[in-house]
Design a protein around this motif. Sequence first.
Motif, PDB file in Angstrom:
ATOM      1  N   MET A 120       0.845  -1.197   0.000  1.00 36.26           N
ATOM      2  CA  MET A 120       0.000   0.000   0.000  1.00 36.26           C
ATOM      3  C   MET A 120       0.884   1.252   0.000  1.00 36.26           C
ATOM      4  O   MET A 120       1.995   1.242   0.521  1.00 36.26           O
ATOM      5  CB  MET A 120      -0.914  -0.020   1.219  1.00 36.26           C
ATOM      6  N   LYS A 121       0.361   2.346  -0.568  1.00 40.47           N
ATOM      7  CA  LYS A 121       1.162   3.544  -0.739  1.00 40.47           C
ATOM      8  C   LYS A 121       0.787   4.687   0.206  1.00 40.47           C
ATOM      9  O   LYS A 121       1.524   5.658   0.305  1.00 40.47           O
ATOM     10  CB  LYS A 121       1.073   4.029  -2.189  1.00 40.47           C
ATOM     11  N   TYR A 122      -0.333   4.611   0.870  1.00 44.43           N
ATOM     12  CA  TYR A 122      -0.677   5.611   1.873  1.00 44.43           C
ATOM     13  C   TYR A 122      -1.706   5.028   2.826  1.00 44.43           C
ATOM     14  O   TYR A 122      -2.310   3.974   2.563  1.00 44.43           O
ATOM     15  CB  TYR A 122      -1.177   6.917   1.254  1.00 44.43           C
ATOM     16  N   ILE A 123      -1.869   5.709   3.966  1.00 45.10           N
ATOM     17  CA  ILE A 123      -2.821   5.294   4.993  1.00 45.10           C
ATOM     18  C   ILE A 123      -3.797   6.426   5.254  1.00 45.10           C
ATOM     19  O   ILE A 123      -3.401   7.587   5.373  1.00 45.10           O
ATOM     20  CB  ILE A 123      -2.086   4.940   6.304  1.00 45.10           C
ATOM     21  N   VAL A 124      -5.074   6.083   5.344  1.00 49.01           N
ATOM     22  CA  VAL A 124      -6.115   7.031   5.765  1.00 49.01           C
ATOM     23  C   VAL A 124      -6.772   6.453   7.011  1.00 49.01           C
ATOM     24  O   VAL A 124      -7.236   5.306   6.999  1.00 49.01           O
ATOM     25  CB  VAL A 124      -7.164   7.254   4.659  1.00 49.01           C
ATOM     26  N   ILE A 125      -6.804   7.222   8.104  1.00 48.19           N
ATOM     27  CA  ILE A 125      -7.316   6.733   9.376  1.00 48.19           C
ATOM     28  C   ILE A 125      -8.374   7.683   9.926  1.00 48.19           C
ATOM     29  O   ILE A 125      -8.341   8.886   9.678  1.00 48.19           O
ATOM     30  CB  ILE A 125      -6.165   6.540  10.391  1.00 48.19           C
ATOM     31  N   THR A 126      -9.305   7.127  10.686  1.00 51.08           N
ATOM     32  CA  THR A 126     -10.405   7.903  11.258  1.00 51.08           C
ATOM     33  C   THR A 126      -9.896   8.845  12.354  1.00 51.08           C
ATOM     34  O   THR A 126      -9.451   8.403  13.404  1.00 51.08           O
ATOM     35  CB  THR A 126     -11.475   6.968  11.865  1.00 51.08           C
ATOM     36  N   SER A 127      -9.990  10.138  12.100  1.00 46.90           N
ATOM     37  CA  SER A 127      -9.673  11.121  13.141  1.00 46.90           C
ATOM     38  C   SER A 127     -10.890  11.369  14.023  1.00 46.90           C
ATOM     39  O   SER A 127     -10.760  11.624  15.219  1.00 46.90           O
ATOM     40  CB  SER A 127      -9.213  12.438  12.517  1.00 46.90           C
ATOM     41  N   LYS A 128     -12.082  11.283  13.421  1.00 49.30           N
ATOM     42  CA  LYS A 128     -13.339  11.347  14.173  1.00 49.30           C
ATOM     43  C   LYS A 128     -14.418  10.673  13.350  1.00 49.30           C
ATOM     44  O   LYS A 128     -14.680  11.087  12.217  1.00 49.30           O
ATOM     45  CB  LYS A 128     -13.754  12.791  14.464  1.00 49.30           C
ATOM     46  N   LEU A 168       5.508   6.539   3.248  1.00 45.69           N
ATOM     47  CA  LEU A 168       4.095   6.370   2.937  1.00 45.69           C
ATOM     48  C   LEU A 168       3.370   7.707   3.044  1.00 45.69           C
ATOM     49  O   LEU A 168       3.730   8.563   3.855  1.00 45.69           O
ATOM     50  CB  LEU A 168       3.447   5.377   3.902  1.00 45.69           C
ATOM     51  N   GLY A 169       2.320   7.854   2.244  1.00 43.04           N
ATOM     52  CA  GLY A 169       1.458   9.009   2.398  1.00 43.04           C
ATOM     53  C   GLY A 169       0.544   8.823   3.597  1.00 43.04           C
ATOM     54  O   GLY A 169       0.350   7.710   4.095  1.00 43.04           O
ATOM     55  N   PHE A 170      -0.055   9.917   4.056  1.00 42.23           N
ATOM     56  CA  PHE A 170      -0.906   9.891   5.242  1.00 42.23           C
ATOM     57  C   PHE A 170      -2.125  10.771   5.006  1.00 42.23           C
ATOM     58  O   PHE A 170      -2.057  11.789   4.326  1.00 42.23           O
ATOM     59  CB  PHE A 170      -0.127  10.386   6.461  1.00 42.23           C
ATOM     60  N   GLY A 171      -3.264  10.359   5.571  1.00 43.15           N
ATOM     61  CA  GLY A 171      -4.473  11.161   5.450  1.00 43.15           C
ATOM     62  C   GLY A 171      -5.455  10.841   6.553  1.00 43.15           C
ATOM     63  O   GLY A 171      -5.316   9.838   7.271  1.00 43.15           O
TER      64      GLY A 171
END
Length: 593
Positions: A120-128, A168-171
């Motif tokens: 995988m090239k980036y991660i997106v995680i629940t901030s709220k 990695l990218g982040f979001g």
Amino acid sequence: MKSTLKSFFVLLVAFMCSEVSFAQESMDKMWGSSSGNAAPKEGRGRLFSWGNYAMFIHWGLYSSLGNVWNGNTYYGISEWILNKNMANIDRSEYRAIAKRFNPTEFDAMKIAQLAKDAGMKYIVITSKHHEGFAMYHSMVDKFNIVDATPFGRDPMKELSEACKKLGLGFGFYYSHNQDWTYPGGNGGPAVDSEGNPKTIDDYFYEKCLPQIDEITKNYGDMEIIWLDTPGRIPKEYVEKLVDVIHRNQPHVMVSGRAGYDLGDYRTLDDMEIPIENIDGLWETVDVTNDSWGYAWYDNNWKSPKEILQYLITTVARGGTYMLNVGPDALGRIPEGAQMSLRASGKWIEQHPEVIYGAQPSPWKHAMPWGDIVQQGNKLYLAVFDWPASGRIYLPGLKTKIRSAALLSAGKRQALKVAVDGTWTVFYLPTTHKSELVNVIELTMPSEEIEVDNRQALDPETGVKNMSVRFASTDGCEMYKSNWMEKFGEWKHVYCVNKMRPESRVRWTLEFKDSGMYRIELNVRGTGKCVWKVESDEGRFVQNQQRASDLFADRPIGWLKIDKAGTHTISVSMLSGDEKTDLAAITITPVPFE
């Protein structure tokens, strides 16, 4: 104080909008491009459009419950357990859970390394999420993981830094409309703790807008801000959010679920893998099991091969695949998900050309044996089902092949190729050890590859569940059916209903060989139906079958095809309930040797 804060943010947004204009590019240009999943501009959206594969993480207060409340297990997506459609938990009781939420085994570097190992090239995680609990240190609302729990750390800061270290990218994901614990949020209390009435306006200016400002300022460069479930939030509020996001993060991509076509790309429905190419920038989001958030009982993991099939199919249709994991109460990603992600990641490491920078299939749909992606003047045939005969049949390729090779473990093995009418036949080695997904590389004279993309039956296996989406209809209606198996576990199928005896559903199909073919119809409904399946040669089969409330394949009979070539196969329902849904046809050659 609250009215002052609200006024401050009104002025702040007005100032930002006057200083910098972040008017979005036309959605027709963004989503209507014929070049596939291409980045909208240099340096922006590259990991989205080139990487084609990302990790989604749903982690929140709900993770500490694991879908259990007061001793009862609730089946479905765990991040909704607070909702009235699941456990319907009292808001004050739910907020109190934070006092015992202590994910002491959370390790940001381990999670980021897992994403990298998975390819995988980036991660997106629940901030709220909809529950309203911030998984980062928010200065706006103390209902957050630093101020409200014994954990006392900011795991989002740690994860963003781990992603940066590993390249990695982040979001962030942020639920901008729903907030079930903050007064005025959609689904939240209508009054505050003192009994004062609250509206969406109060929630937006007191919490939503300032938290979006926080997460886009304090966690470094980002790839994605994933807004979700806009509902009826006013359009001007979404515009303000998008402006703040783009001011703080000029290179970030905003998800299509921002609402009002204000996102930078299109997001399909949950767990939807399209069956035909979609132009422009888009993604689909999926789960490694059945729930987004952690559920103690949910061990229905996708196998490494299933992950690769869903990923490759998404890329072949022109999209990006974001696959979710749900850490548990202690911050650990379940072992089953880790095993499948690492195994599929090893395959991607051997075959990066099938994923990264790959463009959609010129055929615009899958093949009976697998799927196809393009890289410049090369085609990559991803073979999901290794043929027992040792032959792969490719229909409709009009451009001459320069070379063909089977790729395996870093080695290339030249393949014998033959042309049989409109079909190209590849002869595979009998000693080859089949991989999770086998890859055949075709080198073409140029990037301009000409194909006839009509649907075709594999000479050996036929076609399984050919969707009505690829048929023409007369005197009936086609629609897309969406339903939940468990709460939040979505399924998506194209259907035809309101069929009368004179109605027709017609598929145009290429048959390599004449012969006898077994016909099955995939239907859902009630009662008994009489079906007729007829060829353009005048032959037909007719049978009665009972429909049920779940889609199932119903055998109709054997249909003879007298001559090889292009034929129209039509289906009619001579009697039965007009509410009966026809979803697909299966046509399988009957072997006699």
